[in-house]
Design a protein around this motif. Structure first.
Motif, short mmCIF file in Angstrom:
data_model
loop_
_atom_site.label_atom_id
_atom_site.label_comp_id
_atom_site.label_asym_id
_atom_site.label_seq_id
_atom_site.Cartn_x
_atom_site.Cartn_y
_atom_site.Cartn_z
N UNK A 1 -16.65 10.00 -29.65
CA UNK A 1 -16.46 11.10 -28.71
C UNK A 1 -17.73 11.49 -27.99
N UNK A 2 -18.83 11.58 -28.73
CA UNK A 2 -20.10 11.95 -28.10
C UNK A 2 -20.59 10.85 -27.17
N UNK A 3 -20.32 9.59 -27.51
CA UNK A 3 -20.74 8.49 -26.65
C UNK A 3 -20.02 8.49 -25.32
N UNK A 4 -18.71 8.78 -25.35
CA UNK A 4 -17.94 8.82 -24.11
C UNK A 4 -18.44 9.93 -23.19
N UNK B 1 -11.78 -1.17 -16.86
CA UNK B 1 -10.45 -1.79 -16.88
C UNK B 1 -10.21 -2.64 -18.11
N UNK B 2 -11.26 -3.18 -18.69
CA UNK B 2 -11.09 -4.04 -19.86
C UNK B 2 -11.44 -3.29 -21.15
N UNK B 3 -12.70 -2.94 -21.30
CA UNK B 3 -13.16 -2.37 -22.57
C UNK B 3 -12.59 -0.97 -22.81
N UNK B 4 -12.75 -0.09 -21.85
CA UNK B 4 -12.36 1.31 -22.09
C UNK B 4 -10.86 1.44 -22.27
N UNK B 5 -10.08 0.73 -21.45
CA UNK B 5 -8.63 0.80 -21.62
C UNK B 5 -8.20 0.20 -22.95
N UNK C 1 -15.59 -2.56 -27.89
CA UNK C 1 -17.01 -2.19 -27.84
C UNK C 1 -17.88 -3.38 -27.42
N UNK C 2 -17.51 -4.58 -27.85
CA UNK C 2 -18.27 -5.77 -27.46
C UNK C 2 -18.07 -6.08 -25.99
N UNK C 3 -16.83 -5.95 -25.51
CA UNK C 3 -16.56 -6.20 -24.08
C UNK C 3 -17.31 -5.19 -23.22
N UNK C 4 -17.35 -3.94 -23.67
CA UNK C 4 -18.11 -2.92 -22.94
C UNK C 4 -19.57 -3.31 -22.85
N UNK C 5 -20.13 -3.77 -23.96
CA UNK C 5 -21.52 -4.23 -23.97
C UNK C 5 -21.72 -5.37 -22.98
N UNK C 6 -20.75 -6.27 -22.93
CA UNK C 6 -20.82 -7.43 -22.03
C UNK C 6 -21.00 -6.98 -20.58
#
Length: 470
Positions: free
Chosen positions: A66-69, A103-107, A139-144
């Motif tokens: 939650x804090x990260x978002x 569109x990918x990681x967050x969803x 989380x990995x896709x977001x990092x990508x």
């Protein structure tokens, strides 16, 4: 404010928000994968210890997520408010890359997070494990995508400039730019290590307090195996990343090394310590090891490393800062390797959980992964200066036209709000950790639903009211 103009205040504001934010995604990345491993081990072995650990760390994960978002949303707005020149110039590339991340990681994370946090007794074990894996994958896709965007700013390719604006030409080249693979591996591994030391320090604290149960021992053991195996791998990734940086950003390497000039025919020494002076163009009080700079950076004993005086003054990074931030990162990495090696020795001696000096060592190393990440980011981003897009757009041309007073007020507001809001969140997360995992905790999970105290409403609902009141 403190004699700084709007340009430098804007840089400090972005650095402040990034430094606050990066801590939360780093822990989120590591804990998400840790939770997937714990649930997978529980499904395979039916060992209740893994389930107890899963439910304990899922609460910490929920608060951290939650804090990260929230902290990440602010950074996206700053591109438009404080760095409109950059958004106008390179938004055609960074905008789509950040959109792909949403569109990918967050969803993906948003779609399965509720099942992961609230679905333990409401869906089957296979589906719940799948949801946990999808959150970890998210989380990995977001990092990508985030690192693809940042890496392009360091090693831009696959574009042309038309009418003073970047126009993408080859998205494969843009995404898979020369520094991207190294940065992705380096940051992902750093997140796993930061989480491992965070978990290990939590276990060490409980063991020092006499709270010794199978769950505490298991998470301590798992964290130390991660430190032992992954810390040396991270050092090798860092070496490869350094060679890539030498090829594409030689001025950054020269600043990191505090290396000013190359006498003809002499190999480059490694400066262990010193104080780089940007005005006098030398490193004061330098403690050098002959030949070692050439050996590490060129893997030879005769090749020279580029020197800062080879670059115009206006193109040199601030060596005084990156010289020391890099050494902080390396020193913490060496301590991580040391902790892993000592843990192996104690494991064979049968004293892993009883050695109080080692437990204190593990406890003090708790924030080391996060501090190393911050030091690494300072090295990377300050070392890129004076460019925001390396060799293409200078940082001074990317800032918005704000006044000094405006930036001073907004910076002070950020400091006050972040320190209070996220300070409270941090304290709350520490209180959860101090409670520690309990034997049989997984049996106490409330399935939720109408009339129940933890009916799904928000990520923090994963933490029961009773635990929040303790």
């Amino acid at each position: 404010m403190f004699g700084l103009d709007a340009f430098h205040l804007a840089r400090i504001q972005f650095a402040f928000t990034v430094s606050f934010h990066i801590i939360f995604p780093a822990i989120t990345i590591g804990l998400a994968s840790f939770l997937a491993v714990l649930e997978g081990l529980w499904l395979k072995s039916r060992n209740e210890t893994y389930r107890d650990l899963y439910h304990f760390w899922s609460k910490v994960f929920a608060v951290n997520f939650g804090m990260g978002v929230v902290s990440g949303l602010v950074m996206a707005y700053q591109f438009g408010t404080n760095w409109s020149g950059f958004s106008q110039f390179a938004g055609s590339i960074t905008g789509p890359l950040l959109t792909y991340e949403v569109l990918t990681a967050f969803f993906l994370e948003a779609g399965f997070l509720g099942v992961m946090l609230f679905g333990w007794n409401r869906v089957g074990p296979g589906l719940h494990f799948f949801a946990t894996c999808m959150v970890a994958l998210g989380t990995i896709i977001s990092t990508f995508w985030i690192l693809a965007s940042n890496s392009w700013m360091h090693t831009p390719q696959g574009y042309i400039i038309e009418n003073g604006i970047v126009v993408p030409q080859d998205w494969l080249k843009i995404v898979f730019n020369p520094s991207f693979p190294y940065r992705l591996l380096h940051m992902s591994t750093a997140a796993f290590l930061a989480s491992a030391f965070f978990v290990g320090a939590s276990a060490a604290w409980h063991l020092l307090k006499g709270n010794d149960n199978p769950a505490i021992r298991k998470m301590f053991s798992m964290a130390l195996w991660m430190a032992l195996i992954v810390s040396p791998i991270q050092a090798m990734i860092g070496d490869a990343h350094g060679l890539n940086t030498l090829e594409h950003q030689p001025a950054k390497i020269a600043a990191i090394e505090g290396h000013w000039e190359n006498p003809p025919g002499e190999a480059t020494p490694l400066i262990l310590f010193g104080i780089p002076d940007m005005e006098q163009e030398r490193t004061k009080y330098a403690l050098e090891i002959p030949y070692l700079g050439s050996l590490i950076l060129t893997h030879s004993l005769d090749k020279q490393v580029p020197a800062l005086k080879s670059f115009p003054k206006e193109d040199r990074p601030n060596s005084t800062v990156v010289f020391w931030s890099f050494r902080v990162m390396v020193a913490l990495g060496l301590l991580m390797i040391t902790l892993g090696v000592v843990s192996l020795w104690l494991r064979f001696k049968g004293r892993l959980y009883q050695s109080r000096p080692f437990l204190w060592f593990a406890l003090l190393m708790g924030p080391s992964g996060l501090l190393a990440i911050l030091a690494g980011w300072f090295t990377t981003e300050i070392g890129r200066q004076p460019w925001v897009v390396y060799g293409v757009q200078r940082t001074i041309d990317a800032v918005s036209a704000h006044g000094d007073l405006h930036m001073s007020i907004s910076l002070l507001a950020f400091i006050l709000v972040y320190s209070s809001v996220f300070g409270v969140g941090y304290v709350y997360m520490m209180r959860l950790i101090k409670q520690g995992p309990k034997v049989g905790e997984g049996h106490d999970v409330n399935p939720g639903g109408p009339g129940q105290s933890n009916t799904p409403a928000r990520p923090l609902s994963a933490v029961s009211h009773q635990e929040g009141e303790r």
